[in-house]
Design an enzyme around this catalytic site. Sequence first.
Site: not given
Length: 110
Positions: A69-71, A98
Site C-alpha cells: 500500500q502507498c498513498a 491510503l
Amino acid sequence: MFGFGGKAHKEITPAALHAMLESGSALVVDVREPNEFAAGHIAGAVNLPLSRFAVADLPDAGGRAVVLQCAGGKRSGMALDRCAAAKAAIDTHLAGGLAAWAAAGYPVVR
C-alpha cells in the site's frame, strides 16, 4: 491491472482489505516514506519505504497475505514490480492506496 513493468498486479478494494485485516489474514506493508507513514497509516501496517524497498527485507507474514500500500497506488505498483523481478509470491496491492482507504471511511492511525 497491469503493473508498470508489464506484470499483472492484483488490486484489492479497501472493503476487501478491511475484511482481511478483521479476519487476521493480511499483513499490510506501507511503501511510503517514514514521514508519510508517521502522518497516518493503516493500523498494524509495517513501513518499508520504496526508496529502500528490497524483497529480502519484507517481514515474515506468518501465513497471512502480504498487501502492499502507498498513498495512491503508484509506488505500491512499483514495489510489486520489484517483487515480480525477484520472483516473490507477493502480487497484491490496495487499489487507490491510503487515499481510497480513508475515503471509504476506514480508520487511519495518526
